[in-house]
Structure formats: C-alpha cells, structure tokens
Design a protein around this motif. Structure first.
Motif, mmCIF file in Angstrom:
data_model
loop_
_atom_site.group_PDB
_atom_site.id
_atom_site.type_symbol
_atom_site.label_atom_id
_atom_site.label_comp_id
_atom_site.label_asym_id
_atom_site.label_seq_id
_atom_site.Cartn_x
_atom_site.Cartn_y
_atom_site.Cartn_z
ATOM 1 N N GLU A 26 49.464 45.709 44.276
ATOM 2 C CA GLU A 26 48.351 44.836 43.909
ATOM 3 C C GLU A 26 47.774 44.191 45.162
ATOM 4 O O GLU A 26 48.516 43.774 46.044
ATOM 5 N N THR A 28 44.572 41.263 45.983
ATOM 6 C CA THR A 28 43.646 40.381 45.270
ATOM 7 C C THR A 28 43.130 39.250 46.156
ATOM 8 O O THR A 28 43.838 38.767 47.029
ATOM 9 N N ASN A 29 41.894 38.872 45.887
ATOM 10 C CA ASN A 29 41.323 37.663 46.495
ATOM 11 C C ASN A 29 41.227 36.543 45.466
ATOM 12 O O ASN A 29 40.747 35.458 45.761
ATOM 13 N N GLY A 30 41.629 36.854 44.217
ATOM 14 C CA GLY A 30 41.463 35.883 43.140
ATOM 15 C C GLY A 30 40.112 36.063 42.480
ATOM 16 O O GLY A 30 39.127 36.398 43.137
ATOM 17 N N SER A 31 40.061 35.844 41.185
ATOM 18 C CA SER A 31 38.822 36.096 40.432
ATOM 19 C C SER A 31 37.723 35.092 40.733
ATOM 20 O O SER A 31 36.582 35.293 40.377
ATOM 21 N N TYR A 32 38.093 33.974 41.377
ATOM 22 C CA TYR A 32 37.094 32.937 41.636
ATOM 23 C C TYR A 32 36.484 33.037 43.032
ATOM 24 O O TYR A 32 35.669 32.203 43.400
ATOM 25 N N SER A 34 34.216 34.795 44.510
ATOM 26 C CA SER A 34 32.754 34.760 44.668
ATOM 27 C C SER A 34 32.099 33.624 43.891
ATOM 28 O O SER A 34 30.893 33.420 43.975
ATOM 29 N N HIS A 35 32.898 32.877 43.120
ATOM 30 C CA HIS A 35 32.390 31.656 42.475
ATOM 31 C C HIS A 35 32.323 30.541 43.511
ATOM 32 O O HIS A 35 31.347 29.800 43.594
ATOM 33 N N GLU A 38 29.677 32.221 47.172
ATOM 34 C CA GLU A 38 28.710 33.192 46.654
ATOM 35 C C GLU A 38 28.375 34.216 47.727
ATOM 36 O O GLU A 38 28.179 33.873 48.882
ATOM 37 N N PHE A 46 45.038 47.281 41.593
ATOM 38 C CA PHE A 46 46.238 46.959 40.829
ATOM 39 C C PHE A 46 46.802 48.229 40.209
ATOM 40 O O PHE A 46 46.075 48.977 39.556
ATOM 41 N N HIS A 97 51.822 36.366 51.251
ATOM 42 C CA HIS A 97 51.221 35.083 50.899
ATOM 43 C C HIS A 97 50.346 34.620 52.056
ATOM 44 O O HIS A 97 50.763 34.681 53.212
ATOM 45 N N ASP A 98 49.162 34.129 51.743
ATOM 46 C CA ASP A 98 48.276 33.645 52.812
ATOM 47 C C ASP A 98 48.756 32.270 53.301
ATOM 48 O O ASP A 98 49.758 31.740 52.809
ATOM 49 N N LYS A 102 49.041 31.302 48.682
ATOM 50 C CA LYS A 102 48.524 32.152 47.596
ATOM 51 C C LYS A 102 48.869 33.612 47.835
ATOM 52 O O LYS A 102 48.796 34.109 48.950
ATOM 53 N N LEU A 103 49.198 34.289 46.728
ATOM 54 C CA LEU A 103 49.535 35.702 46.810
ATOM 55 C C LEU A 103 48.286 36.523 47.131
ATOM 56 O O LEU A 103 47.246 36.376 46.491
ATOM 57 N N ALA A 104 48.374 37.389 48.123
ATOM 58 C CA ALA A 104 47.238 38.238 48.488
ATOM 59 C C ALA A 104 47.549 39.715 48.248
ATOM 60 O O ALA A 104 46.656 40.515 48.003
#
Lengths: 116, 229
Positions: A26, A28-32, A34-35, A38, A46, A97-98, A102-104
């Motif tokens: 896996e 990931t940058n996390g689903s947020y 680009s929230h 932007e 995954f 982990h960064d 956080k898991l990357a």
C-alpha cells in the motif's frame, strides 16, 4: 513496531523466501491530501492478499529503506520503509511513517491470509 | 434552532470518528430527548494513517483499536444502537452500487427513521463519504414516504455552491459529550485536539463555534445529484 535495523530485517525477509506468501502492499497520501492542498496530485496503490513466491528479498539503503522482492517473473518493491515488526501471528509487517508519524507505505508478508 | 423530537434518527457514515466531528452533539441531544438513534458505521477505518508517533499500532492491529474507540465514542454519546456494517475502509466506492443501496434500504426498512443524517453527495471530500452519501440518497429517493435527509458538507466549495447551512443546531449543552466523543477516537484525533485546545486558549471564535453548533443541509431533491439510478 521498531526502527528498521537492516541486518535484523534481512534475516526476517530471508525466512519467507521460496514460500507461497500473502502480500499486502500500500502507498498513500491520505484521502484528504488534495482537500488541504488543492492541486496536489494524489496517487496511491493498494494490494491485499495476493499470493506471491519470491526467490530473493532484500532491504537496502539508509532509512527510509527500500525493500525489493524478486519473483520468478517479476518484482515487488516498496520505498520509504522505516519500521518493522514480526507480529504475534508470525507476519512480517513493514511500514514507512513520515516525519509526523503518518503511514505513507506498507509492505506486509504472511503465510496465512490477512483479514479481509 | 431547536432540535425537534423525531420518531427515530438514523446516522450513516463510513468511518469511526465521522460521527464525532460533525454530529456527536446532535446525536447526544436526540438521545437525551428520548429519540432513538442508530449509528450505522460502514467500516472500521482500517486504512487510517495515524498510527501514533512513534507508532503504537500496525496496519493489522489498527481495526481492533478503532473498533474499541468507536464503542467508546458511542458510550460518550449515550448511543446504544451501533451497527458495524463490515465494509473495508477506502473500498466503498468500488462495491456494487446496487448492493450499497440495498444495505441502506434494509436499514431504513428495519428502523423506519423519520430522519436520516449522512454526508451531502458532491461535498463530502473523501471517496468513502461520497459513496456512502450516494447510496443513502438513492435508497431514500426510491421511497414513497421519504424521511428528512440532512447532509454534512465540508468540501472547499460548499459555501459557494450550497450557500450557508439551512439547519444549525446549538449543541453547547452537550459540548462535554461532543468533546468526549472526539477524545474517544484518540488514535485519529490526538493532533487535532491538541491544536484545538491551543486555539480555544487563544479565544479563537471559529473553534469555539465549532463546539457550540452543528450544521447540516436539507438534501435538495430539486437539485438531485443524479436524475435516476
């Protein structure tokens, strides 16, 4: 989880070589991502419970490490690995982990399927 | 705006902690008023990225951690009907759409809620939030006698496109419970709470408001996100 010590992790990787093992991979940058930022190009991948059999597994580089698995007809690798653990079910769990914890990235190997 | 008595309120979100931020005050108030509330949580947040620093959980041990936190949050709100729906974090949008509608329809038929709270489709940021919202709207759309549908919206363009929320509840009476619900999800909220405490100490009104009010949008059936499904 503990910080990767290359020699120790290498022994663990060797122990799974030549066996049919279940893979979790896996990034990931996390689903947020680009929230909050932007325009951020959010990409990740995954894979869970795909069976592989690697002939050679290798951990290289200074932390964050790179871990590669050579298959008869291909490759699996992960970049950014910082921590690892052989858990109570004998599964080899690698994680990156960064700086904030956080898991990357995660790369996990198990002789039994991971929970679905 | 006073929180009216309802026959039954059904809250549907995909992640443990989704209820804490925007809705736990409202849930607590309903329960204190004697309105039955059901929270259907679709996943166990298995893909959360917060695992502590240094990490106290692994990708494999996280689901058990988050399940415990979800139960603790329910307790903080006084919620007794918690449904864990067994889907996997970050996969909801890839599930069969009709299966998702069926899941929502089954919940609605069983509980007969007069109000449903979920995310507002198109304004919910996370793909799981959006997929959950779509399934709920589709299920409710097919009903002859539709319950009230309130959506939580927090996309960056929400104000611009939906305007101000048309439902604003004062939840200051249950602010402690809201705080405790957020604290229950400590593996995911630790940082945010630390930042919040800091802002509250500095008298930041936006943060203060956030603990006083919860905001929703009545779903606009006249601007439905899709014509049909």
């Amino acid at each position: 989880m503990e910080l990767v010590e290359v020699k120790k992790l290498q022994v663990q990787l060797d122990a799974f070589a030549g066996k049919d093992v279940f893979l979790h991979l896996e990034t990931t940058n996390g689903s947020y991502a680009s929230h909050f930022n932007e325009g951020f190009f959010n990409a990740g991948a995954f894979i869970r419970n795909v069976v592989i059999n690697y002939e050679l597994g290798k951990v290289v580089g200074d932390s964050p490490h790179r871990v590669g698995l050579k298959l008869p007809h291909g490759w699996v690798y992960a970049q950014g690995i910082t921590h690892y653990e052989l858990d109570d079910q004998g599964r080899l769990l690698l994680a990156g982990h960064d700086g904030t914890g956080k898991l990357a990235v995660a790369l996990e190997i198990s002789e039994t399927p991971f929970s679905y | 705006m006073t929180i009216q008595q309802e026959r039954h309120v059904l809250v549907i979100f995909p992640h443990p902690d989704d209820e804490a931020f925007g809705v736990s005050g409202t849930i607590t108030t309903y329960i204190q008023q004697g309105t039955p509330v059901t929270y259907a949580c679709l996943t166990l947040g298995e893909m959360g990225r917060n695992l502590g620093n240094p990490p106290f959980a692994t990708r494999e041990s996280l689901p058990a951690v988050r399940k415990k936190e979800l139960l603790a949050s329910a307790e903080a709100m006084g919620l007794t009907d918690l449904r864990m729906m067994g889907l996997r974090d970050k996969t909801i949008e890839f599930e069969d759409d009709e299966k998702m509608v069926r899941m929502m329809t089954d919940l609605i038929e069983e509980l007969n809620p007069s109000k449903i709270i979920t995310f507002y489709p198109g304004f919910a940021v996370h793909p799981d939030h959006e997929a959950t919202a779509r399934a709920v709207v589709r299920a409710v759309r097919r009903m002859k006698d539709r319950p009230t549908l309130h959506g939580v919206a927090f996309a960056n363009d929400t104000l611009e496109k939906l305007g101000n929320p048309d439902v604003v509840y004062n939840i200051s009476d249950v602010r402690t419970q809201k705080m405790n619900s957020m604290k229950a999800h400590i593996s995911q909220t630790a940082w945010m709470l630390e930042e919040m405490e800091h802002k509250l100490q500095q008298g930041d009104t936006e943060t203060e408001n956030w603990l006083m009010q919860e905001r929703f949008y009545n779903y606009r059936w006249n601007e439905d996100f899709e014509k049909s499904f």
